[in-house]
Design a protein around this motif. Sequence first.
Motif, PDB file in Angstrom:
ATOM      1  N   TRP A  65       0.671  -1.240   0.131  1.00 34.72           N
ATOM      2  CA  TRP A  65      -0.156  -0.045   0.108  1.00 34.72           C
ATOM      3  C   TRP A  65       1.045   1.193  -0.131  1.00 34.72           C
ATOM      4  CZ3 TRP A  65      -5.260  -0.426  -0.437  1.00 34.72           C
ATOM      5  CH2 TRP A  65      -5.667  -1.405  -0.294  1.00 34.72           C
ATOM      6  N   LEU A  66       0.607   2.115  -0.836  1.00 35.83           N
ATOM      7  CA  LEU A  66       1.209   3.394  -0.916  1.00 35.83           C
ATOM      8  C   LEU A  66       0.156   4.537  -0.255  1.00 35.83           C
ATOM      9  CD1 LEU A  66       2.370   3.657  -4.644  1.00 35.83           C
ATOM     10  CD2 LEU A  66       3.800   3.770  -2.607  1.00 35.83           C
ATOM     11  N   ASP A  72       8.655  13.741  -1.369  1.00 37.86           N
ATOM     12  CA  ASP A  72       9.408  13.503  -0.330  1.00 37.86           C
ATOM     13  C   ASP A  72       9.069  12.737   0.769  1.00 37.86           C
ATOM     14  OD1 ASP A  72      12.302  13.686   0.284  1.00 37.86           O
ATOM     15  OD2 ASP A  72      11.781  15.473   1.678  1.00 37.86           O
ATOM     16  N   ASP A  73       7.689  12.742   0.861  1.00 44.59           N
ATOM     17  CA  ASP A  73       6.897  11.955   2.038  1.00 44.59           C
ATOM     18  C   ASP A  73       6.041  10.989   1.525  1.00 44.59           C
ATOM     19  OD1 ASP A  73       6.270  11.834   4.760  1.00 44.59           O
ATOM     20  OD2 ASP A  73       4.946  13.523   4.629  1.00 44.59           O
ATOM     21  N   VAL A  74       6.585   9.759   1.436  1.00 45.57           N
ATOM     22  CA  VAL A  74       5.504   8.502   0.980  1.00 45.57           C
ATOM     23  C   VAL A  74       5.775   7.559   1.914  1.00 45.57           C
ATOM     24  CG1 VAL A  74       5.258   7.091  -0.949  1.00 45.57           C
ATOM     25  CG2 VAL A  74       5.920   9.174  -1.478  1.00 45.57           C
ATOM     26  N   ALA A  75       4.707   6.941   2.210  1.00 45.28           N
ATOM     27  CA  ALA A  75       4.857   5.707   3.203  1.00 45.28           C
ATOM     28  C   ALA A  75       4.169   4.392   2.215  1.00 45.28           C
ATOM     29  CB  ALA A  75       3.941   5.949   4.389  1.00 45.28           C
ATOM     30  N   PHE A  76       4.867   3.355   2.549  1.00 46.88           N
ATOM     31  CA  PHE A  76       4.607   2.117   2.063  1.00 46.88           C
ATOM     32  C   PHE A  76       4.595   0.968   2.791  1.00 46.88           C
ATOM     33  CE2 PHE A  76       5.903  -1.752  -0.043  1.00 46.88           C
ATOM     34  CZ  PHE A  76       5.011  -1.800  -0.906  1.00 46.88           C
ATOM     35  N   ALA A  77       3.508   0.421   2.723  1.00 39.93           N
ATOM     36  CA  ALA A  77       3.243  -0.917   3.948  1.00 39.93           C
ATOM     37  C   ALA A  77       2.897  -1.936   3.335  1.00 39.93           C
ATOM     38  CB  ALA A  77       2.149  -0.460   4.697  1.00 39.93           C
ATOM     39  N   VAL A 123       5.099  -4.044   8.341  1.00 43.26           N
ATOM     40  CA  VAL A 123       6.250  -3.529   7.880  1.00 43.26           C
ATOM     41  C   VAL A 123       5.765  -2.084   7.176  1.00 43.26           C
ATOM     42  CG1 VAL A 123       8.499  -3.623   6.617  1.00 43.26           C
ATOM     43  CG2 VAL A 123       7.541  -5.438   7.668  1.00 43.26           C
ATOM     44  N   THR A 124       6.459  -1.048   7.577  1.00 42.33           N
ATOM     45  CA  THR A 124       6.200   0.090   6.902  1.00 42.33           C
ATOM     46  C   THR A 124       7.535   0.891   6.302  1.00 42.33           C
ATOM     47  OG1 THR A 124       4.221   0.364   8.337  1.00 42.33           O
ATOM     48  CG2 THR A 124       5.074   2.591   7.023  1.00 42.33           C
ATOM     49  N   ALA A 125       7.632   1.505   5.295  1.00 39.85           N
ATOM     50  CA  ALA A 125       8.852   2.061   4.674  1.00 39.85           C
ATOM     51  C   ALA A 125       8.323   3.558   4.735  1.00 39.85           C
ATOM     52  CB  ALA A 125       9.354   1.617   3.633  1.00 39.85           C
ATOM     53  N   HIS A 126       9.370   4.502   4.848  1.00 45.93           N
ATOM     54  CA  HIS A 126       9.045   5.814   4.557  1.00 45.93           C
ATOM     55  C   HIS A 126       9.914   6.420   3.926  1.00 45.93           C
ATOM     56  CE1 HIS A 126       5.904   6.083   7.794  1.00 45.93           C
ATOM     57  NE2 HIS A 126       6.439   5.312   8.273  1.00 45.93           N
ATOM     58  N   GLY A 127       9.729   7.427   2.790  1.00 44.26           N
ATOM     59  CA  GLY A 127      11.016   7.927   2.103  1.00 44.26           C
ATOM     60  C   GLY A 127      10.492   8.740   0.817  1.00 44.26           C
ATOM     61  N   ARG A 146      13.911   5.949   3.834  1.00 42.81           N
ATOM     62  CA  ARG A 146      14.968   6.596   4.945  1.00 42.81           C
ATOM     63  C   ARG A 146      14.686   5.633   6.176  1.00 42.81           C
ATOM     64  NH1 ARG A 146      12.815  11.848   3.280  1.00 42.81           N
ATOM     65  NH2 ARG A 146      14.313  12.906   1.662  1.00 42.81           N
ATOM     66  N   ARG A 147      13.555   5.217   6.389  1.00 44.96           N
ATOM     67  CA  ARG A 147      13.106   4.385   7.348  1.00 44.96           C
ATOM     68  C   ARG A 147      12.364   3.149   7.334  1.00 44.96           C
ATOM     69  NH1 ARG A 147      10.354   8.217  10.299  1.00 44.96           N
ATOM     70  NH2 ARG A 147       8.566   7.106   9.993  1.00 44.96           N
ATOM     71  N   ILE A 148      12.817   2.132   7.717  1.00 40.29           N
ATOM     72  CA  ILE A 148      11.994   0.884   7.726  1.00 40.29           C
ATOM     73  C   ILE A 148      11.603   0.267   9.054  1.00 40.29           C
ATOM     74  CG2 ILE A 148      11.625  -1.517   6.799  1.00 40.29           C
ATOM     75  CD1 ILE A 148      13.585  -0.532   4.477  1.00 40.29           C
ATOM     76  N   SER A 149      10.542   0.108   9.325  1.00 38.05           N
ATOM     77  CA  SER A 149       9.960  -0.469  10.822  1.00 38.05           C
ATOM     78  C   SER A 149       9.090  -1.589  10.589  1.00 38.05           C
ATOM     79  CB  SER A 149       9.570   0.612  11.642  1.00 38.05           C
ATOM     80  OG  SER A 149       8.505   1.428  11.359  1.00 38.05           O
ATOM     81  N   GLY A 150       8.893  -2.388  11.466  1.00 37.56           N
ATOM     82  CA  GLY A 150       7.991  -3.465  11.606  1.00 37.56           C
ATOM     83  C   GLY A 150       7.781  -3.744  12.989  1.00 37.56           C
ATOM     84  N   ARG A 151       6.513  -4.640  13.218  1.00 34.20           N
ATOM     85  CA  ARG A 151       6.099  -4.925  14.439  1.00 34.20           C
ATOM     86  C   ARG A 151       5.188  -6.225  14.345  1.00 34.20           C
ATOM     87  NH1 ARG A 151       1.342  -0.954  16.658  1.00 34.20           N
ATOM     88  NH2 ARG A 151      -0.121  -1.007  14.782  1.00 34.20           N
ATOM     89  N   ARG A 152       5.192  -7.057  15.210  1.00 32.63           N
ATOM     90  CA  ARG A 152       4.542  -8.155  15.179  1.00 32.63           C
ATOM     91  C   ARG A 152       3.233  -7.975  16.322  1.00 32.63           C
ATOM     92  NH1 ARG A 152       6.754 -12.181  12.424  1.00 32.63           N
ATOM     93  NH2 ARG A 152       9.017 -12.283  12.074  1.00 32.63           N
ATOM     94  N   VAL A 153       2.374  -8.815  16.175  1.00 37.26           N
ATOM     95  CA  VAL A 153       1.335  -8.699  17.279  1.00 37.26           C
ATOM     96  C   VAL A 153       0.669 -10.105  17.287  1.00 37.26           C
ATOM     97  CG1 VAL A 153      -0.721  -8.068  15.574  1.00 37.26           C
ATOM     98  CG2 VAL A 153      -0.858  -7.433  18.030  1.00 37.26           C
ATOM     99  N   ARG A 154       0.676 -10.482  18.658  1.00 35.69           N
ATOM    100  CA  ARG A 154       0.012 -11.886  18.796  1.00 35.69           C
ATOM    101  C   ARG A 154      -0.846 -11.552  20.082  1.00 35.69           C
ATOM    102  NH1 ARG A 154       4.345 -15.675  18.679  1.00 35.69           N
ATOM    103  NH2 ARG A 154       3.444 -16.442  16.875  1.00 35.69           N
TER     104      ARG A 154
END
Length: 138
Positions: free
Chosen positions: A27-28, A68-73, A87-91, A128-136
């Motif tokens: 998703w953009l 300059d400010d796009v998020a991708f997930a 997982v989300t990437a921003h850049g 510029r940044r990639i982050s992620g998380r798990r939920v359980r």
Amino acid sequence: MTQTTGRFTEIPQDECLELMQTTTVGWLAFVDGEGQQLLPVNFVLDGSDIYFRTMAGSTISSLADGNDDVAFAVDHREEIYQKGWDVTAHGPTARVEDPDLIAQVAAGARPRPWAPGERDVLIVLRPRRISGRRVRRQ
């Protein structure tokens, strides 16, 4: 009402990149002249760069001019087990101008769009940044 509890854990960046390779649709999210956009897109990952193709004149094609400010997930969930990850990437984004890369992508038809029509605009998001998380659920 019964309240359930869950647990979030952060995902290291190298694992985020591995998880991104397990799917071909993400998703953009960005803002353009029409306001907020959240659109699905087929993509391919090369290192940490995210490539996607679109049709000239489409909403997504505006990202080829640079944003300059796009998020991708990307995400995955297992509803039966009540667990998942995101997982989300921003850049920034840019049009790919390298003729060798364009030819390589065209020859392999990757990323392979699901939508009909000619998708001749190749765009890269360089996170510029990639982050992620798990939920359980516990």
